[in-house]
Design an enzyme around this catalytic site. Structure first.
Site, PDB file in Angstrom:
ATOM      1  N   SER A 225     -18.037  41.967   1.921  1.00  0.00           N
ATOM      2  CA  SER A 225     -18.954  41.648   3.017  1.00  0.00           C
ATOM      3  C   SER A 225     -18.616  42.513   4.223  1.00  0.00           C
ATOM      4  O   SER A 225     -17.901  43.511   4.106  1.00  0.00           O
ATOM      5  CB  SER A 225     -18.857  40.154   3.364  1.00  0.00           C
ATOM      6  N   ASN A 226     -19.116  42.154   5.384  1.00  0.00           N
ATOM      7  CA  ASN A 226     -18.812  42.881   6.622  1.00  0.00           C
ATOM      8  C   ASN A 226     -18.776  41.860   7.757  1.00  0.00           C
ATOM      9  O   ASN A 226     -19.191  40.714   7.579  1.00  0.00           O
ATOM     10  CB  ASN A 226     -19.859  43.973   6.871  1.00  0.00           C
ATOM     11  N   PRO A 227     -18.281  42.250   8.963  1.00  0.00           N
ATOM     12  CA  PRO A 227     -18.072  41.231  10.015  1.00  0.00           C
ATOM     13  C   PRO A 227     -19.316  40.851  10.825  1.00  0.00           C
ATOM     14  O   PRO A 227     -19.174  40.224  11.878  1.00  0.00           O
ATOM     15  CB  PRO A 227     -17.050  41.902  10.954  1.00  0.00           C
ATOM     16  N   SER A 228     -20.513  41.199  10.370  1.00  0.00           N
ATOM     17  CA  SER A 228     -21.705  40.862  11.168  1.00  0.00           C
ATOM     18  C   SER A 228     -21.749  39.358  11.456  1.00  0.00           C
ATOM     19  O   SER A 228     -21.572  38.533  10.559  1.00  0.00           O
ATOM     20  CB  SER A 228     -22.958  41.269  10.390  1.00  0.00           C
ATOM     21  N   ALA A 291     -27.012  43.107   8.304  1.00  0.00           N
ATOM     22  CA  ALA A 291     -26.093  44.145   7.829  1.00  0.00           C
ATOM     23  C   ALA A 291     -25.942  43.927   6.325  1.00  0.00           C
ATOM     24  O   ALA A 291     -25.067  43.181   5.878  1.00  0.00           O
ATOM     25  CB  ALA A 291     -24.755  44.025   8.545  1.00  0.00           C
TER      26      ALA A 291
END
Ligand code: CTP
Length: 417
Positions: A225-228, A291
């Site tokens: 995942s990503n930190p959005s 994102a």
């Protein structure tokens, strides 16, 4: 006095107007006139230099209240603590024009005149309207001061482009009093979670917003995942709903409350987001702020993967490009807005994405400590397919959302209901 219709929401409100010493001070007379016409109670504060450009008598006469030009009571009637009480009295404190000097003092916490002292103490929202020659505006010191004011939570209205007092043409003009009035109105509406009926400009428009990250599971307990955080997309959904749009918000895992009057659909993976977007692809405006993960594991293990003794190789596949798929089956007249989060060559990358994914607008976001994932503020550049490119100063995501909606709906090809 009865409030003029478009500004009915302002009636009875307390507005502090701080005027600092720049040529644009002459516009403050018209601003006070409009504020009075809207039924507000206006208290004007001036820096000592401001009275070189316009007299306290003029502003006192138009506002119907003596103008304050000094912190100390011997110079005028009143208590010496009024810089404290005024900031509690006001619903909004507008500083227009805010000169480079006043911005610098406010950024540094200086309080050597009635305007800066009141600004330092104010509990109400502040709207700062810088105006100066372009060379002063673009200086890194001024830009840093503007950024600092944004990080304090103040609203900064970008100066406009045009003829300047120096005889040069550039950015630095104070926005017109009507535009400042509109922003005051939005701030008051945002404060009470409503919008002036006159500003429900998205009535009968269906808006689809994507927000947050996606999660691509490796197994039941691990994912890519990503930190959005989803804050930008949620701010857009909230602003669009406040302006009267029927909003659907499709979001990946995000720990944010659903904004009022917004239909929320929770998804997890890029695949699920793709399917949900396609099911709502008839919207008039689509804003893809999510994102989306570009890669997912080839296979998702049904049980937790146990560690072995050596390294592990993860094979990834491309996820569907939702925006690309959407523009291929684009609904008639649909306005398509994408985001680009970049760490280098932002403009080049954003222009390429705008073109390759056939978008109408793209919002470029450069990843920095104050702008990007999980932050409250954003510094964005707006680009459209007609070559319009506009770099905006640092601002809250809520304000950025308003400006994005203003720009995308002001184009002549605004989608029909
Ligand atoms: N996007 C999408 N589907 C994807 C990836 C991105 O719809 N699988 C959308 C995003 O929501 C955003 C825009 O495309 O509005 C650009 O996303 P970004 O991740 O910046 O660009 P990519 O096209 O993925 O390019 P790259 O990762 O190479 O920068």
């Amino acid at each position: 006095m009865t409030a003029s219709k478009p500004y009915a929401e302002l009636r009875g409100r307390h507005i502090l107007l701080g005027v600092s010493g720049g040529i644009a001070a002459y516009k403050s007379v018209e601003l006070v006139r409009l504020l009075k016409k809207a039924g507000t109670d206006v208290q004007v504060l001036m820096t000592p230099d401001a009275s070189r450009f316009i007299t306290p008598l003029t502003l006192g006469t138009v506002s119907g209240r003596p103008v304050l030009t000094d912190i100390f009571p011997e110079a005028e009637d009143g208590s010496w603590t009024r810089h404290i009480s005024l900031g509690r009295w006001a619903d909004v404190f507008v500083i227009a024009p805010a000169t480079a000097q006043t911005l610098a003092k406010m950024a540094g916490g200086f309080c050597d005149n009635i305007l800066t002292a009141t600004a330092l103490a104010a509990r109400c929202p502040l709207l700062v309207c810088p105006a100066m020659d372009e060379d002063m505006l673009v200086h890194p010191a001024t830009q840093r001061n503007i950024d600092a004011l944004c990080t304090y939570g103040h609203s900064v209205m970008p100066p406009t482009y045009g003829s300047l007092a120096s005889g040069l043409v550039g950015q630095g003009r104070l926005p017109e009093p009507e535009e400042i009035m509109q922003r005051i109105l939005e701030m008051i509406a945002a404060d009470k979670g409503g919008a002036d009926p006159a500003h429900r400009d998205l009535e009968n428009i269906r808006v689809l917003v994507t927000a947050g990250p996606t999660r691509e599971h490796v197994d039941p307990v691990r994912f890519l995942s990503n930190p959005s955080s989803g804050k930008m997309g949620f701010a857009l959904a909230e602003a669009a709903a406040r302006r009267g749009a029927a909003v659907t918000l499709i979001c990946g895992p995000a720990h944010l409350d659903t904004p009022p009057h917004v239909e929320r659909i929770n998804v997890e993976s890029a695949e699920e987001m793709h399917d949900a977007v396609m099911a709502h692809r008839e919207a008039n405006i689509v804003i893809m702020a999510a994102a989306v993960a570009d890669y997912a594991p080839m296979e998702r293990a049904t049980q937790k993967i146990k560690k072995g003794s050596g390294n592990m190789v993860l094979h990834l596949r491309r996820t569907p490009d939702i925006l690309y798929a959407l523009q291929q089956r684009r609904a008639e007249g649909q306005l398509l807005v994408g985001f680009a989060m970049e760490t280098s060559e932002g403009l080049e990358n954003a222009r390429k994405k705008l073109h390759d994914k056939n978008m109408d607008w793209i919002v470029l976001n450069m990843l920095t400590a104050e702008s990007g994932f999980e932050t409250e503020t954003n510094r964005i550049t707006l680009l459209n397919r007609n070559g319009h490119e506009e770099a905006l100063p640092m601002m809250s995501k809520r304000e950025a959302a308003e400006i994005i909606l203003d720009r995308i709906t002001s184009t002549s090809d605004r989608p029909a209901a």
